[in-house]
Design a protein around this motif. Structure first.
Motif, PDB file in Angstrom:
ATOM      1  N   PRO A  94       0.825  -1.218   0.000  1.00  0.00           N
ATOM      2  CA  PRO A  94       0.000   0.000   0.000  1.00  0.00           C
ATOM      3  C   PRO A  94       0.856   1.263   0.000  1.00  0.00           C
ATOM      4  CG  PRO A  94      -0.750  -1.549   1.673  1.00  0.00           C
ATOM      5  CD  PRO A  94       0.523  -2.090   1.124  1.00  0.00           C
ATOM      6  N   PHE A  95       0.228   2.389  -0.301  1.00  0.00           N
ATOM      7  CA  PHE A  95       0.955   3.657  -0.459  1.00  0.00           C
ATOM      8  C   PHE A  95       1.663   4.113   0.809  1.00  0.00           C
ATOM      9  CE2 PHE A  95      -3.104   4.902   1.188  1.00  0.00           C
ATOM     10  CZ  PHE A  95      -2.820   5.955   2.032  1.00  0.00           C
ATOM     11  N   TYR A  96       1.186   3.707   1.982  1.00  0.00           N
ATOM     12  CA  TYR A  96       1.840   4.171   3.208  1.00  0.00           C
ATOM     13  C   TYR A  96       3.225   3.537   3.383  1.00  0.00           C
ATOM     14  CZ  TYR A  96       0.175  -0.150   5.472  1.00  0.00           C
ATOM     15  OH  TYR A  96      -0.086  -1.450   5.807  1.00  0.00           O
ATOM     16  N   CYS A  97       3.555   2.527   2.584  1.00  0.00           N
ATOM     17  CA  CYS A  97       4.877   1.895   2.648  1.00  0.00           C
ATOM     18  C   CYS A  97       5.917   2.646   1.818  1.00  0.00           C
ATOM     19  CB  CYS A  97       4.784   0.448   2.165  1.00  0.00           C
ATOM     20  SG  CYS A  97       3.740  -0.598   3.187  1.00  0.00           S
ATOM     21  N   ASP A  98       5.531   3.716   1.142  1.00  0.00           N
ATOM     22  CA  ASP A  98       6.443   4.443   0.262  1.00  0.00           C
ATOM     23  C   ASP A  98       7.663   4.990   0.992  1.00  0.00           C
ATOM     24  OD1 ASP A  98       4.769   3.898  -1.823  1.00  0.00           O
ATOM     25  OD2 ASP A  98       3.832   5.881  -1.872  1.00  0.00           O
ATOM     26  N   ASP A  99       7.536   5.300   2.267  1.00  0.00           N
ATOM     27  CA  ASP A  99       8.636   5.878   3.039  1.00  0.00           C
ATOM     28  C   ASP A  99       9.427   4.810   3.796  1.00  0.00           C
ATOM     29  OD1 ASP A  99      10.125   8.102   3.745  1.00  0.00           O
ATOM     30  OD2 ASP A  99       9.016   8.409   5.610  1.00  0.00           O
ATOM     31  N   LEU A 100       9.270   3.555   3.408  1.00  0.00           N
ATOM     32  CA  LEU A 100       9.904   2.440   4.114  1.00  0.00           C
ATOM     33  C   LEU A 100      11.417   2.537   4.128  1.00  0.00           C
ATOM     34  CD1 LEU A 100       9.486  -0.255   5.574  1.00  0.00           C
ATOM     35  CD2 LEU A 100       9.652  -1.364   3.364  1.00  0.00           C
ATOM     36  N   GLN A 101      12.008   2.972   3.039  1.00  0.00           N
ATOM     37  CA  GLN A 101      13.465   3.062   2.955  1.00  0.00           C
ATOM     38  C   GLN A 101      14.018   3.970   4.045  1.00  0.00           C
ATOM     39  OE1 GLN A 101      15.164   1.216   0.657  1.00  0.00           O
ATOM     40  NE2 GLN A 101      17.060   1.824   1.612  1.00  0.00           N
ATOM     41  N   ASN A 102      13.313   5.055   4.368  1.00  0.00           N
ATOM     42  CA  ASN A 102      13.789   6.000   5.377  1.00  0.00           C
ATOM     43  C   ASN A 102      13.474   5.542   6.801  1.00  0.00           C
ATOM     44  OD1 ASN A 102      14.689   7.758   3.361  1.00  0.00           O
ATOM     45  ND2 ASN A 102      12.678   8.676   3.194  1.00  0.00           N
ATOM     46  N   VAL A 103      12.360   4.852   6.968  1.00  0.00           N
ATOM     47  CA  VAL A 103      11.918   4.472   8.314  1.00  0.00           C
ATOM     48  C   VAL A 103      12.417   3.092   8.710  1.00  0.00           C
ATOM     49  CG1 VAL A 103       9.892   4.064   9.765  1.00  0.00           C
ATOM     50  CG2 VAL A 103       9.871   5.923   8.115  1.00  0.00           C
ATOM     51  N   GLY A 104      12.275   2.123   7.816  1.00  0.00           N
ATOM     52  CA  GLY A 104      12.628   0.749   8.154  1.00  0.00           C
ATOM     53  C   GLY A 104      13.653   0.135   7.234  1.00  0.00           C
ATOM     54  N   GLY A 105      14.432   0.956   6.565  1.00  0.00           N
ATOM     55  CA  GLY A 105      15.435   0.456   5.643  1.00  0.00           C
ATOM     56  C   GLY A 105      16.548  -0.320   6.312  1.00  0.00           C
ATOM     57  N   HIS A 106      16.735  -0.106   7.597  1.00  0.00           N
ATOM     58  CA  HIS A 106      17.796  -0.809   8.317  1.00  0.00           C
ATOM     59  C   HIS A 106      17.530  -2.310   8.418  1.00  0.00           C
ATOM     60  CE1 HIS A 106      14.731   0.130  11.324  1.00  0.00           C
ATOM     61  NE2 HIS A 106      15.190  -0.892  12.016  1.00  0.00           N
ATOM     62  N   LEU A 107      16.296  -2.749   8.173  1.00  0.00           N
ATOM     63  CA  LEU A 107      15.966  -4.170   8.250  1.00  0.00           C
ATOM     64  C   LEU A 107      16.148  -4.892   6.921  1.00  0.00           C
ATOM     65  CD1 LEU A 107      12.758  -3.953  10.455  1.00  0.00           C
ATOM     66  CD2 LEU A 107      15.044  -4.645  11.153  1.00  0.00           C
ATOM     67  N   LEU A 108      16.384  -4.151   5.846  1.00  0.00           N
ATOM     68  CA  LEU A 108      16.563  -4.764   4.533  1.00  0.00           C
ATOM     69  C   LEU A 108      17.915  -5.451   4.456  1.00  0.00           C
ATOM     70  CD1 LEU A 108      15.226  -1.823   2.336  1.00  0.00           C
ATOM     71  CD2 LEU A 108      13.993  -3.886   3.020  1.00  0.00           C
ATOM     72  N   GLY A 109      17.961  -6.578   3.777  1.00  0.00           N
ATOM     73  CA  GLY A 109      19.228  -7.277   3.598  1.00  0.00           C
ATOM     74  C   GLY A 109      19.071  -8.770   3.772  1.00  0.00           C
ATOM     75  N   THR A 110      20.218  -9.446   3.871  1.00  0.00           N
ATOM     76  CA  THR A 110      20.254 -10.892   4.030  1.00  0.00           C
ATOM     77  C   THR A 110      20.675 -11.226   5.454  1.00  0.00           C
ATOM     78  OG1 THR A 110      20.860 -11.149   1.723  1.00  0.00           O
ATOM     79  CG2 THR A 110      21.270 -13.026   3.162  1.00  0.00           C
ATOM     80  N   TYR A 111      19.965 -12.153   6.064  1.00  0.00           N
ATOM     81  CA  TYR A 111      20.255 -12.600   7.421  1.00  0.00           C
ATOM     82  C   TYR A 111      20.672 -14.063   7.365  1.00  0.00           C
ATOM     83  CZ  TYR A 111      17.890  -8.354   8.877  1.00  0.00           C
ATOM     84  OH  TYR A 111      17.518  -7.035   9.037  1.00  0.00           O
ATOM     85  N   GLN A 112      21.902 -14.361   7.819  1.00  0.00           N
ATOM     86  CA  GLN A 112      22.417 -15.727   7.874  1.00  0.00           C
ATOM     87  C   GLN A 112      22.175 -16.294   9.268  1.00  0.00           C
ATOM     88  OE1 GLN A 112      23.251 -16.572   4.403  1.00  0.00           O
ATOM     89  NE2 GLN A 112      24.511 -17.900   5.628  1.00  0.00           N
ATOM     90  N   PHE A 113      21.632 -17.477   9.333  1.00  0.00           N
ATOM     91  CA  PHE A 113      21.410 -18.159  10.586  1.00  0.00           C
ATOM     92  C   PHE A 113      22.425 -19.292  10.684  1.00  0.00           C
ATOM     93  CE2 PHE A 113      17.403 -16.275   9.427  1.00  0.00           C
ATOM     94  CZ  PHE A 113      17.000 -15.679  10.607  1.00  0.00           C
ATOM     95  N   SER A 114      23.319 -19.201  11.659  1.00  0.00           N
ATOM     96  CA  SER A 114      24.307 -20.249  11.833  1.00  0.00           C
ATOM     97  C   SER A 114      24.643 -20.375  13.304  1.00  0.00           C
ATOM     98  CB  SER A 114      25.565 -19.950  11.032  1.00  0.00           C
ATOM     99  OG  SER A 114      26.142 -18.751  11.470  1.00  0.00           O
ATOM    100  N   GLY A 115      24.747 -21.596  13.781  1.00  0.00           N
ATOM    101  CA  GLY A 115      25.050 -21.825  15.175  1.00  0.00           C
ATOM    102  C   GLY A 115      23.974 -21.244  16.068  1.00  0.00           C
ATOM    103  N   SER A 116      24.356 -20.284  16.872  1.00  0.00           N
ATOM    104  CA  SER A 116      23.377 -19.672  17.780  1.00  0.00           C
ATOM    105  C   SER A 116      23.267 -18.176  17.551  1.00  0.00           C
ATOM    106  CB  SER A 116      23.785 -19.939  19.230  1.00  0.00           C
ATOM    107  OG  SER A 116      25.048 -19.364  19.477  1.00  0.00           O
ATOM    108  N   SER A 117      23.565 -17.724  16.330  1.00  0.00           N
ATOM    109  CA  SER A 117      23.513 -16.275  16.090  1.00  0.00           C
ATOM    110  C   SER A 117      22.926 -15.965  14.729  1.00  0.00           C
ATOM    111  CB  SER A 117      24.919 -15.679  16.191  1.00  0.00           C
ATOM    112  OG  SER A 117      25.716 -16.177  15.151  1.00  0.00           O
ATOM    113  N   ILE A 118      22.554 -14.705  14.581  1.00  0.00           N
ATOM    114  CA  ILE A 118      22.062 -14.174  13.308  1.00  0.00           C
ATOM    115  C   ILE A 118      23.104 -13.175  12.837  1.00  0.00           C
ATOM    116  CG2 ILE A 118      20.230 -12.914  12.151  1.00  0.00           C
ATOM    117  CD1 ILE A 118      18.387 -13.665  14.435  1.00  0.00           C
ATOM    118  N   GLN A 119      23.559 -13.337  11.598  1.00  0.00           N
ATOM    119  CA  GLN A 119      24.536 -12.408  11.048  1.00  0.00           C
ATOM    120  C   GLN A 119      23.932 -11.729   9.840  1.00  0.00           C
ATOM    121  OE1 GLN A 119      27.748 -15.001  10.192  1.00  0.00           O
ATOM    122  NE2 GLN A 119      28.136 -15.491  12.329  1.00  0.00           N
ATOM    123  N   ARG A 120      24.205 -10.479   9.712  1.00  0.00           N
ATOM    124  CA  ARG A 120      23.649  -9.704   8.603  1.00  0.00           C
ATOM    125  C   ARG A 120      24.710  -9.405   7.599  1.00  0.00           C
ATOM    126  NH1 ARG A 120      20.824  -4.048   8.753  1.00  0.00           N
ATOM    127  NH2 ARG A 120      19.891  -4.169   6.741  1.00  0.00           N
TER     128      ARG A 120
END
Length: 120
Positions: A94-120
């Protein structure tokens, strides 16, 4: 002499009230959209943590995660593989997601799950 309001004064008061109401309603709709976007960013953050917790607790490859936070995410897309997820912007959101890059852009990317941790 009679006390009271003239017709012109009453009309001017109604015009001023109308202008103030228009401004207030537009601000209210912007605030509502900001709240929806903020809730979606929060749900995505919780979803990533849920995936990490499930992976750590079960030590099994990731599949579709049964998390209510993941089910409520609208502005993001998730590509889930066995040991990692790729989080991206949902282009059909929806249109309210247009500002996602500025507000929640820090969550974008690849998350690796290995052992007991999450690596970005």
């Amino acid at each position: 002499m009679r006390a009271g309001w003239t017709m012109i004064e009453l009309i001017l008061i109604m015009v001023v009230i109308g202008i103030l109401a228009t401004i207030a309603i537009s601000k209210l709709s912007v605030t509502r959209d900001d709240a929806k976007l903020s809730a979606d960013v929060s749900n995505m953050n919780i979803c990533i943590r849920d995936m990490g917790n499930i992976y750590t607790a079960t030590a099994t490859p990731l599949k579709n995660i049964d998390s209510s936070a993941c089910d409520r995410v609208v502005c993001y897309t998730m590509d889930i593989n066995s040991t990692h997820i790729v989080v991206d912007i949902n282009t059909t959101a929806p249109f309210y997601c247009d500002d996602l890059q500025n507000v929640g852009g820090h969550l974008l990317g690849t998350y690796q799950f290995s052992g007991s941790s999450i690596q970005r």
